[in-house]
Design an enzyme around this catalytic site. Structure first.
Site, PDB file in Angstrom:
ATOM      1  N   HIS A 113       4.930   8.237   1.887  1.00 35.57           N
ATOM      2  CA  HIS A 113       5.092   8.025   0.460  1.00 35.57           C
ATOM      3  C   HIS A 113       4.201   6.878   0.019  1.00 35.57           C
ATOM      4  O   HIS A 113       3.685   6.143   0.852  1.00 35.57           O
ATOM      5  CB  HIS A 113       6.552   7.693   0.147  1.00 35.57           C
ATOM      6  CG  HIS A 113       7.474   8.842   0.353  1.00 35.57           C
ATOM      7  ND1 HIS A 113       8.791   8.691   0.668  1.00 35.57           N
ATOM      8  CD2 HIS A 113       7.259  10.171   0.284  1.00 35.57           C
ATOM      9  CE1 HIS A 113       9.352   9.883   0.791  1.00 35.57           C
ATOM     10  NE2 HIS A 113       8.441  10.789   0.555  1.00 35.57           N
ATOM     11  N   THR A 114       4.036   6.749  -1.274  1.00 32.61           N
ATOM     12  CA  THR A 114       3.245   5.644  -1.794  1.00 32.61           C
ATOM     13  C   THR A 114       3.880   4.314  -1.391  1.00 32.61           C
ATOM     14  O   THR A 114       5.046   4.064  -1.697  1.00 32.61           O
ATOM     15  CB  THR A 114       3.179   5.717  -3.330  1.00 32.61           C
ATOM     16  OG1 THR A 114       2.756   7.012  -3.697  1.00 32.61           O
ATOM     17  CG2 THR A 114       2.237   4.681  -3.884  1.00 32.61           C
ATOM     18  N   GLN A 115       3.130   3.502  -0.686  1.00 30.22           N
ATOM     19  CA  GLN A 115       3.645   2.201  -0.297  1.00 30.22           C
ATOM     20  C   GLN A 115       3.026   1.095  -1.121  1.00 30.22           C
ATOM     21  O   GLN A 115       3.500  -0.028  -1.129  1.00 30.22           O
ATOM     22  CB  GLN A 115       3.376   1.944   1.182  1.00 30.22           C
ATOM     23  CG  GLN A 115       4.017   2.951   2.087  1.00 30.22           C
ATOM     24  CD  GLN A 115       5.518   3.044   1.874  1.00 30.22           C
ATOM     25  OE1 GLN A 115       6.188   2.047   1.663  1.00 30.22           O
ATOM     26  NE2 GLN A 115       6.062   4.258   1.882  1.00 30.22           N
ATOM     27  N   SER A 116       1.947   1.425  -1.803  1.00 30.31           N
ATOM     28  CA  SER A 116       1.296   0.438  -2.663  1.00 30.31           C
ATOM     29  C   SER A 116       0.411   1.200  -3.644  1.00 30.31           C
ATOM     30  O   SER A 116      -0.061   2.296  -3.321  1.00 30.31           O
ATOM     31  CB  SER A 116       0.457  -0.509  -1.820  1.00 30.31           C
ATOM     32  OG  SER A 116      -0.507   0.205  -1.095  1.00 30.31           O
TER      33      SER A 116
END
Lengths: 268, 258
Positions: free
Chosen positions: A32-35
């Protein structure tokens, strides 16, 4: 000549070194988008007597690189709601697509009570904010956040000015003046001087509000390194939305820069 | 990538297991603290819930008017006919989600049973809602208020995972540690003794009696003006909800904005 077709067109390791594949999707758990990656900076907005003004610059940064300089971060949803997006630009585009499908679904059967096709305002700004807050909160709860901080500006069901924010955690709040990102530090104090509370915002003229927002955008351009002097600004009132997407900051004065000491190579 | 690398000649980059790193760890933290404080006191025939109206993110003030107290189970946007009130502090988004779930449940209860849910039942249901997310908790401190079946003021307080207890008074949130000792002393008369009743173990504790509504309002205001002085996340406005058998009254008054 290499006779193995699989290798054709591939750079030779002995010439270029082994290809660094670490940025490619790895086999393993779904990521998933972590940043955020490509990001937009502040959105600033404030309420006035009979409407709301909202602004955001046209820059999408890639880290410290000013990557895209013509990205529109204000999105008109209908005749009574405009969204301002801060944070990840691809997540903004995903939400844009989501809102388009929402708008189509809402207006397919009933194209507005007035019968005017341009008046597709079955959802007001308050409805839209509720919808977005549920989307954002669901995504954070799934550990798959949409990395944005959004301002929803427009009118509520009673045609009163409405301004509220929702962020990647699903946190929501409303105030007479709001700003995301760097603007929360720099712009909000400027706007609060003009309209410290709801009562003050109810007597504020449109011109004063627009000027305050433009002033805030200017201060942000002076001090926010990830900002641009090209910006979009929208005014939402009962008689519709006025959206300008190619504005240039006016009346800049960099005289103050001369007095700054301590960050460069000056001796004194 | 189902290509096999040639096993002779110069090397080409087909797969590079050596440079492939392990899956990245989560960099996303799903919680934040939006500050603020609430407190509740129950009396003989009323319950008062109070909370400040500030919402914060770190040192920023998000909003000076973000109420933390809600009417539960009423009809329409004004919650007409509600008899239960809820206060939530901590992570604002979880608080809003929790409030909405409880509100829906109490409304459906009325729809299905043709009568209002008792505070006792609502209190237990709220505990279950919180415990239902025991392993991904609602990061909130909740206080529930109402009038019980005997017509007495009822107050329940919760931890984030659903432990709950009926009490006379409770403070929650950022300034809980500042307000709660004050309440212990002024509501439950802790460390108060009858003058001249003896020395050491002979001292008689001052008898605890239910307080009047006006007196409780004064305590609430003193608690918050004091908390505002010492806690940066508390301020801007004071929202007070009073439940009696006649319904819910609301009052919002200013607090310091610094």
């Amino acid at each position: 000549m290499n006779h193995l077709p699989q290798a054709w067109g591939r750079p030779r390791d002995d010439v270029y070194g082994a290809y660094n594949a670490s940025f490619l999707p790895q086999d393993g758990p779904k990521q998933h988008t972590q940043s955020p990656i490509v990001t937009g900076t502040s959105v600033v907005a404030m309420k006035f007597k009979d409407g709301v003004v909202v602004a955001a610059d046209n820059l999408a940064s890639y880290g410290s690189l000013a990557r895209f300089t013509d990205v529109k971060r204000l999105r008109q949803f209908n005749t009574r709601a405009v969204l301002g997006f801060g944070g990840d630009v691809s997540d903004m585009q995903h939400l844009d697509r989501l809102l388009t499908s929402l708008s189509l679904r809402e207006n397919y059967a009933d194209p507005g009570s007035s019968g005017d096709e341009t008046d597709t305002a079955s959802l007001d700004a308050k409805n839209l904010h509720t919808y977005l807050s549920k989307v954002m909160y669901k995504r954070r709860t799934d550990f798959n956040p949409l990395w944005n901080h959004i301002l929803v500006a427009g009118l509520d069901d009673a045609d009163k000015p409405f301004l509220a924010s929702v962020d990647l955690l699903g946190t929501t709040f409303s105030a007479p003046s709001l700003a995301t990102g760097f603007g929360a530090h720099l712009a909000v104090p400027i706007l609060r001087r003009v309209a410290p509370d709801e009562a003050a915002a109810e007597t504020l003229s449109m011109d004063d509000a627009v000027n305050a927002v433009k002033e805030a955008m200017k201060v942000l351009f002076y001090r926010d390194a990830r900002s641009l002097d090209k910006y979009s600004i929208a005014v939402i009132r009962k008689d519709g939305v006025q959206l300008k997407e190619d504005e240039k900051l006016e009346g800049q004065s960099w005289a103050f820069a001369e007095t700054i000491r301590g960050y460069g190579t000056q001796i004194h | 990538m189902a290509f096999a690398a040639p096993d002779h000649g110069p090397g080409y980059s087909f797969t590079s297991p050596t440079t492939a790193s392990a899956p990245k760890q989560h960099g996303f933290y799903p919680y934040t603290d939006n500050g603020g404080s609430i407190l509740g006191i129950s009396g003989a025939d009323f319950t008062i819930l109070a909370g400040d109206t500030r919402s914060t993110s770190g040192y920023n003030i998000n909003s000076r008017m973000a109420p933390k107290l809600f009417r539960i189970g009423g009809e329409g946007p004004d919650a007409t006919g509600a008899r239960i009130i809820l206060g939530v502090v901590g992570f604002g988004a979880d608080g809003a989600a929790l409030k909405e779930r409880l509100d829906t449940i109490v409304k459906i209860y009325r729809y299905e049973h043709g009568k209002d849910m008792s505070v006792k039942a609502c209190a237990q249901r709220l505990s279950h809602l919180l415990y239902g997310k025991r392993f991904f908790p609602y990061y909130t401190h909740a206080i529930l208020g109402g009038i019980d079946e005997e017509g007495k003021g009822a107050l329940y307080s919760y931890d984030p995972v659903g432990s709950y207890e009926r009490e006379q008074c409770r403070a929650g949130g950022a300034a809980a540690s500042l307000i709660m000792p004050f309440l212990d002393n002024q509501v439950n008369f802790k460390n108060q003794y009858v003058p001249g009743s003896g020395e050491g173990h002979d001292l008689k504790a001052r008898e605890v009696v239910p307080l009047s509504r006006n007196y409780v309002m004064e305590l609430v205001e003193d608690a918050f003006t004091s908390a505002v002085e010492r806690h940066i996340e508390v301020g801007d406005g004071l929202q007070v909800l009073v439940v009696t058998e006649n319904g819910i009254e609301e009052r919002i008054s200013p607090l310091k904005q610094d």
